[in-house]
Design a protein around this motif. Structure first.
Motif, mmCIF file in Angstrom:
data_model
loop_
_atom_site.group_PDB
_atom_site.id
_atom_site.type_symbol
_atom_site.label_atom_id
_atom_site.label_comp_id
_atom_site.label_asym_id
_atom_site.label_seq_id
_atom_site.Cartn_x
_atom_site.Cartn_y
_atom_site.Cartn_z
ATOM 1 N N THR A 120 0.952 -1.058 -0.009
ATOM 2 C CA THR A 120 -0.040 -0.156 0.032
ATOM 3 C C THR A 120 0.801 1.220 0.138
ATOM 4 O O THR A 120 0.509 2.235 -0.709
ATOM 5 N N PRO A 121 1.674 1.466 0.786
ATOM 6 C CA PRO A 121 2.619 2.765 0.752
ATOM 7 C C PRO A 121 3.240 3.090 -0.619
ATOM 8 O O PRO A 121 3.644 4.119 -0.957
ATOM 9 N N MET A 122 3.491 1.936 -1.410
ATOM 10 C CA MET A 122 4.447 2.254 -2.538
ATOM 11 C C MET A 122 3.319 2.129 -3.711
ATOM 12 O O MET A 122 4.052 2.000 -5.045
ATOM 13 N N SER A 123 1.897 1.843 -3.833
ATOM 14 C CA SER A 123 1.184 1.627 -4.715
ATOM 15 C C SER A 123 0.146 2.687 -4.928
ATOM 16 O O SER A 123 -0.627 3.192 -3.627
ATOM 17 N N ASN A 124 -0.439 3.099 -5.773
ATOM 18 C CA ASN A 124 -1.614 3.587 -6.196
ATOM 19 C C ASN A 124 -2.898 2.933 -5.958
ATOM 20 O O ASN A 124 -3.961 3.512 -5.782
ATOM 21 N N TRP A 125 -2.840 1.462 -6.213
ATOM 22 C CA TRP A 125 -3.807 0.672 -6.001
ATOM 23 C C TRP A 125 -3.322 -0.613 -5.651
ATOM 24 O O TRP A 125 -2.251 -1.142 -6.101
ATOM 25 N N VAL A 129 -6.661 -11.090 -5.618
ATOM 26 C CA VAL A 129 -7.409 -12.035 -6.196
ATOM 27 C C VAL A 129 -7.837 -13.060 -5.294
ATOM 28 O O VAL A 129 -6.908 -13.873 -4.963
ATOM 29 N N LYS A 130 -9.033 -13.329 -5.024
ATOM 30 C CA LYS A 130 -9.584 -14.371 -4.262
ATOM 31 C C LYS A 130 -9.834 -15.501 -4.747
ATOM 32 O O LYS A 130 -10.198 -16.574 -4.262
ATOM 33 N N GLY A 131 -10.163 -15.665 -5.992
ATOM 34 C CA GLY A 131 -10.661 -16.596 -6.820
ATOM 35 C C GLY A 131 -10.813 -16.395 -8.431
ATOM 36 O O GLY A 131 -10.563 -15.111 -8.485
ATOM 37 N N PRO A 132 -10.962 -17.348 -9.252
ATOM 38 C CA PRO A 132 -11.061 -17.225 -10.643
ATOM 39 C C PRO A 132 -11.798 -15.966 -11.074
ATOM 40 O O PRO A 132 -11.532 -15.470 -12.131
ATOM 41 N N ALA A 133 -13.087 -15.649 -10.606
ATOM 42 C CA ALA A 133 -14.010 -14.777 -11.149
ATOM 43 C C ALA A 133 -13.298 -13.449 -10.714
ATOM 44 O O ALA A 133 -13.713 -12.441 -11.408
ATOM 45 N N ASP A 134 -12.365 -13.339 -10.008
ATOM 46 C CA ASP A 134 -11.690 -11.920 -9.451
ATOM 47 C C ASP A 134 -10.713 -11.689 -10.464
ATOM 48 O O ASP A 134 -10.192 -10.434 -10.513
ATOM 49 N N ILE A 135 -9.822 -12.567 -11.487
ATOM 50 C CA ILE A 135 -9.103 -12.368 -12.130
ATOM 51 C C ILE A 135 -8.960 -11.142 -13.171
ATOM 52 O O ILE A 135 -8.444 -10.187 -13.299
ATOM 53 N N VAL A 136 -10.087 -11.137 -13.935
ATOM 54 C CA VAL A 136 -10.333 -10.538 -15.156
ATOM 55 C C VAL A 136 -10.449 -8.941 -14.512
ATOM 56 O O VAL A 136 -9.980 -7.863 -15.032
ATOM 57 N N PRO A 137 -11.505 -8.835 -13.485
ATOM 58 C CA PRO A 137 -11.774 -7.324 -13.037
ATOM 59 C C PRO A 137 -10.449 -6.936 -12.185
ATOM 60 O O PRO A 137 -10.263 -5.890 -12.460
ATOM 61 N N ALA A 138 -9.833 -7.621 -11.607
ATOM 62 C CA ALA A 138 -8.549 -7.197 -10.877
ATOM 63 C C ALA A 138 -7.567 -6.848 -11.926
ATOM 64 O O ALA A 138 -6.913 -5.675 -11.482
ATOM 65 N N ALA A 139 -7.225 -7.534 -12.866
ATOM 66 C CA ALA A 139 -6.236 -7.053 -13.975
ATOM 67 C C ALA A 139 -6.524 -6.010 -14.499
ATOM 68 O O ALA A 139 -5.555 -5.060 -14.775
ATOM 69 N N GLU A 140 -7.934 -5.886 -14.845
ATOM 70 C CA GLU A 140 -8.294 -4.703 -15.641
ATOM 71 C C GLU A 140 -8.318 -3.381 -14.855
ATOM 72 O O GLU A 140 -7.845 -2.345 -15.242
ATOM 73 N N ALA A 141 -8.474 -3.544 -13.442
ATOM 74 C CA ALA A 141 -8.326 -2.520 -12.728
ATOM 75 C C ALA A 141 -6.836 -2.082 -12.216
ATOM 76 O O ALA A 141 -6.560 -0.970 -12.136
ATOM 77 N N ALA A 142 -6.025 -3.069 -12.291
ATOM 78 C CA ALA A 142 -4.698 -2.833 -12.154
ATOM 79 C C ALA A 142 -4.041 -2.157 -13.461
ATOM 80 O O ALA A 142 -3.332 -1.096 -12.940
ATOM 81 N N PHE A 143 -4.617 -2.310 -14.421
ATOM 82 C CA PHE A 143 -4.074 -1.748 -15.595
ATOM 83 C C PHE A 143 -4.344 -0.216 -15.709
ATOM 84 O O PHE A 143 -3.766 0.618 -15.782
ATOM 85 N N ARG A 144 -5.741 -0.123 -15.317
ATOM 86 C CA ARG A 144 -6.208 1.390 -15.613
ATOM 87 C C ARG A 144 -5.537 2.143 -14.276
ATOM 88 O O ARG A 144 -5.164 3.296 -14.474
ATOM 89 N N ALA A 145 -5.295 1.433 -13.098
ATOM 90 C CA ALA A 145 -4.726 2.206 -11.926
ATOM 91 C C ALA A 145 -3.377 2.584 -12.165
ATOM 92 O O ALA A 145 -2.787 3.391 -11.873
ATOM 93 N N SER A 146 -2.529 1.669 -12.979
ATOM 94 C CA SER A 146 -1.217 2.165 -13.447
ATOM 95 C C SER A 146 -1.023 3.156 -14.303
ATOM 96 O O SER A 146 -0.205 3.530 -14.427
ATOM 97 N N LEU A 147 -2.507 3.580 -15.050
ATOM 98 C CA LEU A 147 -2.211 4.539 -16.002
ATOM 99 C C LEU A 147 -2.928 5.974 -15.629
ATOM 100 O O LEU A 147 -2.549 7.154 -16.069
ATOM 101 N N PRO A 150 -0.591 7.779 -13.765
ATOM 102 C CA PRO A 150 0.676 6.811 -13.814
ATOM 103 C C PRO A 150 1.119 6.598 -12.514
ATOM 104 O O PRO A 150 1.514 7.511 -11.714
ATOM 105 N N GLY A 151 1.308 5.167 -12.332
ATOM 106 C CA GLY A 151 1.851 4.814 -10.980
ATOM 107 C C GLY A 151 1.691 3.427 -10.750
ATOM 108 O O GLY A 151 1.772 2.640 -11.723
ATOM 109 N N VAL A 152 2.187 2.948 -9.736
ATOM 110 C CA VAL A 152 2.198 1.560 -9.410
ATOM 111 C C VAL A 152 1.039 0.806 -8.941
ATOM 112 O O VAL A 152 0.103 1.417 -8.006
ATOM 113 N N ALA A 153 0.591 -0.153 -9.780
ATOM 114 C CA ALA A 153 -0.634 -1.053 -9.061
ATOM 115 C C ALA A 153 -0.033 -2.580 -8.666
ATOM 116 O O ALA A 153 0.789 -3.155 -9.480
ATOM 117 N N THR A 154 -0.497 -2.971 -7.631
ATOM 118 C CA THR A 154 -0.001 -4.278 -7.149
ATOM 119 C C THR A 154 -1.010 -5.267 -6.959
ATOM 120 O O THR A 154 -2.219 -4.805 -6.187
#
Length: 155
Positions: A120-125, A129-147, A150-154
Motif C-alpha cells: 500500500t505505501p508504494m502503490s496507487n492501487w 484475487v480471491k478466486g477465478p472470477a476476480d482475475i479479469v476485473p482485478a487485472a483490468e483495474a490494475a491496468f487502469r490504475a497504472s495509467l 501513472p503509477g504502481v498497481a499491485t
C-alpha cells in the motif's frame, strides 16, 4: 485455460507485453502461462530489486506499464525501494505478487505476509484475487490504475 492464462490474456489485451519476473514455486502456473504466450516477453531477474527497477526503467522509456512477477510478500519487500521510485516518478507498473494457496494461509508458513500492508505505501492501487472470477476485473483495474494517474498497481 487456467487463471494464469486469463491473467496473461488480460495483460496482452491491454498491450502489456513485457513481464520482468523473479518467480518462486507459488508462481509456477503464471510462469508456464508466460511460456504459452509468445506475444508476452518474460525477462528473468535474479533479485526483485532488479525486476522492479527494470520495470520502472521500461515505463520511463516507453510510457507503458510493464508487469512484474514477485515471489510472495518477502519478494515484494525486496522490490519496495524501486516501487517507491516508480511511484514518485509516476511510472506505470503492474506488480503481480504470488501467495500461498488460500487453504494454506491459515498455517502461517514462513513466507506468509500481509501483502496488502507491504504494498500500500508504494502503490496507487492494491487488489487481491480471491478466486477465478476476480482475475479479469482485478487485472483490468490494475491496468487502469497504472495509467490514471501513472503509477504502481499491485495485485
Amino acid at each position: 485455460m487456467n487463471g494464469a492464462d486469463v491473467l496473461c490474456d488480460v495483460l496482452l489485451a491491454n498491450d502489456v507485453t513485457v513481464c520482468f519476473a523473479n518467480p518462486g514455486t507459488s508462481e509456477m502456473h503464471f510462469v508456464a502461462a508466460l511460456d504459452r504466450k509468445p506475444k508476452m516477453r518474460c525477462v528473468l531477474g535474479l533479485f526483485e530489486g532488479v525486476v522492479t527497477g527494470a520495470a520502472d526503467g521500461y515505463a520511463r522509456m516507453t510510457d507503458r506499464p510493464a508487469a512484474t512477477l514477485l515471489h510472495t510478500g518477502p519478494g515484494l519487500a525486496n522490490g519496495l525501494a524501486n516501487m517507491h521510485n516508480a511511484r514518485r516518478a509516476f511510472s506505470p507498473m503492474i506488480n503481480i505478487v504470488g501467495d500461498h494457496a488460500s487453504y494454506h494461509l491459515p498455517l502461517d508458513a514462513p513466507l506468509t505476509s500481509d501483502i496488502e500492508s507491504l504494498a500500500t505505501p508504494m502503490s496507487n492501487w492494491v487488489g487481491r484475487v480471491k478466486g477465478p472470477a476476480d482475475i479479469v476485473p482485478a487485472a483490468e483495474a490494475a491496468f487502469r490504475a497504472s495509467l490514471t494517474p501513472p503509477g504502481v498497481a499491485t495485485m
